[in-house]
Scaffold this motif. Sequence first.
Motif, PDB file in Angstrom:
ATOM      1  N   MET A   1       0.855  -1.196   0.000  1.00 17.88           N
ATOM      2  CA  MET A   1       0.000   0.000   0.000  1.00 17.88           C
ATOM      3  C   MET A   1       0.887   1.240   0.000  1.00 17.88           C
ATOM      4  SD  MET A   1      -3.215  -1.058   0.335  1.00 17.88           S
ATOM      5  CE  MET A   1      -3.432  -2.805   0.078  1.00 17.88           C
ATOM      6  N   ALA A  45     -11.154  -1.757   7.267  1.00 19.47           N
ATOM      7  CA  ALA A  45     -10.562  -0.461   6.937  1.00 19.47           C
ATOM      8  C   ALA A  45     -11.378   0.620   7.646  1.00 19.47           C
ATOM      9  CB  ALA A  45     -10.515  -0.230   5.426  1.00 19.47           C
ATOM     10  N   GLY A  47     -10.653   2.854   9.657  1.00 21.82           N
ATOM     11  CA  GLY A  47     -10.069   4.167   9.888  1.00 21.82           C
ATOM     12  C   GLY A  47     -10.222   4.563  11.343  1.00 21.82           C
ATOM     13  N   ASP A  67      -8.186  -2.037  10.984  1.00 14.26           N
ATOM     14  CA  ASP A  67      -7.504  -1.146  10.035  1.00 14.26           C
ATOM     15  C   ASP A  67      -5.999  -1.401  10.096  1.00 14.26           C
ATOM     16  OD1 ASP A  67      -8.444   1.616   8.461  1.00 14.26           O
ATOM     17  OD2 ASP A  67      -6.291   1.561   8.965  1.00 14.26           O
ATOM     18  N   ALA A 109     -15.621   1.116   3.964  1.00 18.43           N
ATOM     19  CA  ALA A 109     -15.676   2.373   3.221  1.00 18.43           C
ATOM     20  C   ALA A 109     -14.266   2.671   2.729  1.00 18.43           C
ATOM     21  CB  ALA A 109     -16.199   3.500   4.112  1.00 18.43           C
ATOM     22  N   TYR A 110     -14.072   2.619   1.431  1.00 16.31           N
ATOM     23  CA  TYR A 110     -12.800   2.926   0.778  1.00 16.31           C
ATOM     24  C   TYR A 110     -11.691   1.957   1.162  1.00 16.31           C
ATOM     25  CZ  TYR A 110     -15.557   7.116   0.231  1.00 16.31           C
ATOM     26  OH  TYR A 110     -16.583   7.989  -0.030  1.00 16.31           O
TER      27      TYR A 110
HETATM   28  C1  LIG Z   1      -9.994   6.423   3.088  1.00 19.48           C
HETATM   29  S1  LIG Z   1      -9.682   5.629   4.627  1.00 19.48           S
HETATM   30  C2  LIG Z   1     -11.309   5.170   5.103  1.00 19.48           C
HETATM   31  C3  LIG Z   1     -11.488   4.983   6.570  1.00 19.48           C
HETATM   32  C4  LIG Z   1     -12.930   4.725   7.023  1.00 19.48           C
HETATM   33  N1  LIG Z   1     -13.472   3.543   6.416  1.00 19.48           N
HETATM   34  C5  LIG Z   1     -13.787   5.916   6.720  1.00 19.48           C
HETATM   35  O1  LIG Z   1     -14.612   5.868   5.810  1.00 19.48           O
HETATM   36  O2  LIG Z   1     -13.636   6.935   7.389  1.00 19.48           O
HETATM   37  C6  LIG Z   1      -9.023   4.107   4.052  1.00 19.48           C
HETATM   38  C7  LIG Z   1      -8.509   3.221   5.173  1.00 19.48           C
HETATM   39  O3  LIG Z   1      -8.160   1.945   4.626  1.00 19.48           O
HETATM   40  C8  LIG Z   1      -7.113   1.418   5.401  1.00 19.48           C
HETATM   41  N2  LIG Z   1      -6.563   0.288   4.657  1.00 19.48           N
HETATM   42  C9  LIG Z   1      -5.992   0.290   3.431  1.00 19.48           C
HETATM   43  N3  LIG Z   1      -5.639  -0.948   3.078  1.00 19.48           N
HETATM   44  C10 LIG Z   1      -5.981  -1.774   4.093  1.00 19.48           C
HETATM   45  C11 LIG Z   1      -5.873  -3.174   4.328  1.00 19.48           C
HETATM   46  N4  LIG Z   1      -5.298  -3.976   3.428  1.00 19.48           N
HETATM   47  N5  LIG Z   1      -6.337  -3.683   5.486  1.00 19.48           N
HETATM   48  C12 LIG Z   1      -6.907  -2.868   6.418  1.00 19.48           C
HETATM   49  N6  LIG Z   1      -7.038  -1.524   6.254  1.00 19.48           N
HETATM   50  C13 LIG Z   1      -6.582  -0.990   5.100  1.00 19.48           C
HETATM   51  C14 LIG Z   1      -6.208   2.621   5.600  1.00 19.48           C
HETATM   52  O4  LIG Z   1      -5.300   2.448   6.661  1.00 19.48           O
HETATM   53  C15 LIG Z   1      -7.244   3.728   5.866  1.00 19.48           C
HETATM   54  O5  LIG Z   1      -7.491   3.899   7.237  1.00 19.48           O
END
Ligand SMILES: C[S@@+](CC[C@H](N)C(=O)[O-])C[C@H]1O[C@@H](n2cnc3c(N)ncnc32)[C@H](O)[C@@H]1O
Length: 245
Positions: A1, A45, A47, A67, A109-110
Motif C-alpha cells: 500500500m 478499513a 479508519g 484497520d 468504506a474505501y
Molecule cells: C480512506 S480511509 C477510510 C477509513 C474509514 N473507512 C472511513 O470511511 O472513514 C481508508 C482506510 O483503509 C485502510 N486500509 C488500506 N488498506 C488496508 C488493508 N489492506 N487492510 C486494512 N485496512 C486498510 C487505511 O489504513 C485507511 O485507514
Amino acid sequence: MTTDYDPIAEQYRRSKYQPWRTYIEAFTLMGLIGDPAGRAVVDLACGEGFYSRLISQKGAAKVLGVDLSEGMIELARVQEAEQEREIEYRVGDVRRLDLRMEHDLAIAAYLLNYARDRDELGAMCGGIARCLRPGGRFVTINASPVLDFRTAPSYRHYGFETRAIGEFREGMPITWTFFMEDGAFEIENYFLNVSVHEEMFRSAGFREIRWHRPRLSPEGVAVHGRDYWTCFMDHPPIMAIECFK
Ligand SMILES: C[S@@+](CC[C@H](N)C(=O)[O-])C[C@H]1O[C@@H](n2cnc3c(N)ncnc32)[C@H](O)[C@@H]1O
C-alpha cells in the motif's frame, strides 16, 4: 500500500465532515446497511471508526473495527474511550484476515480501491468472505470503477479534487486531494474495473453482487439546494456495492 494513513489520520478524520460525506456518502452507505440492530458487524478499513460508531449507535450487538494504520486505530480508540461505546478495534490487514465466520455483516468504506491489481483485490475479497457467516452480507463504498478519472470534472466545489494521468489500465493511480482549512492532504487509490471486481467477489465465495449509484439525501437538497449537487451526481466519483455470501 502506498498510502500511509498514520501522518494524515487527524486531517482525514475532519474530512468526514465535508457536506458530500454526510449527504451522499454516509446517506448511501447507511441506507444500504439498513437496520444493524442485534447484528454482529465488522468494519473493515474502519479508519478512525466513523462508521463503526454510527453502526454501534444504531444498535448493532457487536462491532469490530479493523484497520492497517496504527494511527487511525489509535484515533478510533480515543473516541471510543470518550463515548464509552462497546466497539473493539484491532490493527490488521484485510488481505490476511482470518476472523472466524461469525459476522452477519461486513462493511468497508474505501478499502477495495487500495488494491493495485486483481491479486490484491482477490486477497481482500477472501479476507472479507472469511469474516462472514454463510448468508452474510458485505456492503462497501469506494472510488468509482466506472468513472474515467482522467476526464472527470473538478470537484473543488465539494472540497476535493481527483487526478489520474496516463494510460487507462488496471492499477492506474488516482490521486485525491482534500482541501481543509489548515491545508491540503492527498490520498492515492488504484483503478480496477467492474468485471475484475465481480470476478474476485465470485472467486471469494460471494454469490450475488449488486452495484448502487450514490444517493443524495433530501436533507442535502434542503441545506444546499439541488444545483449545488449537480456535478457530483452527474459524474459520481464514488460507487457502492452489496454482496451476498
Ligand atoms: C480512506 S480511509 C477510510 C477509513 C474509514 N473507512 C472511513 O470511511 O472513514 C481508508 C482506510 O483503509 C485502510 N486500509 C488500506 N488498506 C488496508 C488493508 N489492506 N487492510 C486494512 N485496512 C486498510 C487505511 O489504513 C485507511 O485507514
